[in-house]
Design a protein around this motif. Structure first.
Motif, PDB file in Angstrom:
ATOM      1  N   GLN A 102     -12.827  -9.197  10.433  1.00 11.00           N
ATOM      2  CA  GLN A 102     -13.955  -8.324  10.148  1.00 11.00           C
ATOM      3  C   GLN A 102     -13.592  -7.195   9.193  1.00 11.00           C
ATOM      4  O   GLN A 102     -14.345  -6.860   8.309  1.00 11.00           O
ATOM      5  N   LEU A 103     -12.421  -6.594   9.387  1.00 15.32           N
ATOM      6  CA  LEU A 103     -12.013  -5.485   8.540  1.00 15.32           C
ATOM      7  C   LEU A 103     -10.500  -5.533   8.396  1.00 15.32           C
ATOM      8  O   LEU A 103      -9.777  -5.323   9.364  1.00 15.32           O
ATOM      9  N   THR A 104     -10.043  -5.870   7.210  1.00 17.23           N
ATOM     10  CA  THR A 104      -8.603  -5.924   6.984  1.00 17.23           C
ATOM     11  C   THR A 104      -8.254  -5.085   5.757  1.00 17.23           C
ATOM     12  O   THR A 104      -9.091  -4.860   4.882  1.00 17.23           O
ATOM     13  N   TYR A 105      -7.032  -4.642   5.746  1.00 16.99           N
ATOM     14  CA  TYR A 105      -6.507  -3.880   4.618  1.00 16.99           C
ATOM     15  C   TYR A 105      -5.256  -4.594   4.102  1.00 16.99           C
ATOM     16  O   TYR A 105      -4.232  -3.979   3.864  1.00 16.99           O
ATOM     17  N   LEU A 106      -5.351  -5.913   3.978  1.00 20.91           N
ATOM     18  CA  LEU A 106      -4.206  -6.715   3.561  1.00 20.91           C
ATOM     19  C   LEU A 106      -4.207  -6.894   2.052  1.00 20.91           C
ATOM     20  O   LEU A 106      -5.236  -7.219   1.463  1.00 20.91           O
ATOM     21  N   PHE A 107      -3.049  -6.734   1.446  1.00 24.20           N
ATOM     22  CA  PHE A 107      -2.903  -6.918   0.002  1.00 24.20           C
ATOM     23  C   PHE A 107      -1.648  -7.735  -0.233  1.00 24.20           C
ATOM     24  O   PHE A 107      -0.557  -7.306   0.099  1.00 24.20           O
ATOM     25  N   MET A 108      -1.816  -8.944  -0.782  1.00 25.58           N
ATOM     26  CA  MET A 108      -0.667  -9.799  -1.047  1.00 25.58           C
ATOM     27  C   MET A 108      -0.103  -9.528  -2.428  1.00 25.58           C
ATOM     28  O   MET A 108      -0.832  -9.485  -3.414  1.00 25.58           O
ATOM     29  N   LEU A 109       1.212  -9.350  -2.473  1.00 21.21           N
ATOM     30  CA  LEU A 109       1.917  -9.125  -3.732  1.00 21.21           C
ATOM     31  C   LEU A 109       2.348 -10.458  -4.336  1.00 21.21           C
ATOM     32  O   LEU A 109       2.347 -11.494  -3.661  1.00 21.21           O
ATOM     33  N   SER A 110       2.734 -10.442  -5.586  1.00 25.34           N
ATOM     34  CA  SER A 110       3.137 -11.672  -6.270  1.00 25.34           C
ATOM     35  C   SER A 110       4.416 -12.276  -5.689  1.00 25.34           C
ATOM     36  O   SER A 110       4.671 -13.463  -5.874  1.00 25.34           O
ATOM     37  N   ASN A 111       5.206 -11.494  -4.945  1.00 23.68           N
ATOM     38  CA  ASN A 111       6.412 -12.037  -4.304  1.00 23.68           C
ATOM     39  C   ASN A 111       6.103 -12.611  -2.927  1.00 23.68           C
ATOM     40  O   ASN A 111       7.005 -12.919  -2.161  1.00 23.68           O
ATOM     41  N   GLN A 112       4.824 -12.736  -2.595  1.00 22.35           N
ATOM     42  CA  GLN A 112       4.298 -13.302  -1.356  1.00 22.35           C
ATOM     43  C   GLN A 112       4.422 -12.373  -0.151  1.00 22.35           C
ATOM     44  O   GLN A 112       4.082 -12.756   0.958  1.00 22.35           O
ATOM     45  N   GLU A 113       4.902 -11.145  -0.346  1.00 18.50           N
ATOM     46  CA  GLU A 113       4.855 -10.159   0.727  1.00 18.50           C
ATOM     47  C   GLU A 113       3.420  -9.669   0.843  1.00 18.50           C
ATOM     48  O   GLU A 113       2.692  -9.609  -0.162  1.00 18.50           O
TER      49      GLU A 113
END
Length: 157
Positions: free
Chosen positions: A59-70
Motif C-alpha cells: 500500500q505504501l512503500t519507500y523502496l528505491f532500487m539502485l543499479s547495483n540491485q541494492e
C-alpha cells in the motif's frame, strides 16, 4: 558517474507537508536553481536476496532500487526525500553517484528552477515485473502530459 563529496544527510531545502497529489509531499523551502542538490535518499539497505525474502506492504512503500540491485527502504531511517511524489512532468531527478568510500548513493536534484513552496516531483518510471497492467499504477499528477500511470514509458504501452 561523478564522485559525490562532502554531502550530508540533511535536507534543508525540503519541507514535508500534505500534498494535493498524494499523501505527504516534499516542498521547496526556498527558490532553487536547476541542478540544486536536495539531499540523499537514505534508509536501510537490502540486498536483492533480502528483498525477495521479505513480505512488503504494497500500500505504501519507500523502496528505491539502485543499479547495483541494492534496495533502499526510506521508511527505515530515511529523510524528507522519501516524500518526493511522482509526476509525469517532474521538476527533479534521482542521480546515482559514488561517495568517497566507493558506496553507491542516490541523490535528488532539481532539473529546472523551482520557487519556494513548489512541490518537488520525480518521475518514478516504475516497472511492473509481474506483468501487472498500467492501470494498477495510476498517476494523479494532473500535468498536461500525464500518461495516466507511474510506470515508465516502455511498461505503460
Amino acid at each position: 558517474m561523478a564522485k559525490l563529496r562532502n554531502r550530508t544527510s540533511s535536507t534543508p531545502c525540503i519541507r514535508v507537508a500534505p500534498s494535493g497529489v498524494h499523501g505527504l509531499g516534499a516542498f521547496a523551502t526556498r527558490a532553487l536553481p536547476a541542478f540544486a542538490f536536495l539531499g540523499l535518499y537514505e534508509g536501510r539497505r537490502y540486498s536483492q536476496e533480502e528483498v525477495a525474502a521479505r513480505a512488503w506492504n504494497d500500500q505504501l512503500t519507500y523502496l528505491f532500487m539502485l543499479s547495483n540491485q541494492e534496495t533502499i527502504d526510506g521508511a527505515k531511517g530515511g529523510n524528507g526525500t522519501r516524500h518526493l511524489n511522482h509526476a509525469c512532468d517532474p521538476n527533479c531527478e534521482a542521480v546515482e553517484e559514488y561517495d568517497d568510500a566507493g558506496r553507491l548513493v542516490l541523490k535528488f536534484q532539481t532539473i529546472v528552477p523551482v520557487e519556494a513552496g513548489d512541490e518537488l516531483f520525480i518521475d518514478y518510471c516504475l516497472t511492473a515485473e509481474d506483468g501487472s497492467p498500467a492501470s494498477d499504477y495510476p498517476c494523479h499528477c494532473g500535468s498536461a502530459n500525464c500518461r495516466g500511470t507511474m510506470l515508465g514509458l516502455v511498461d505503460a504501452a
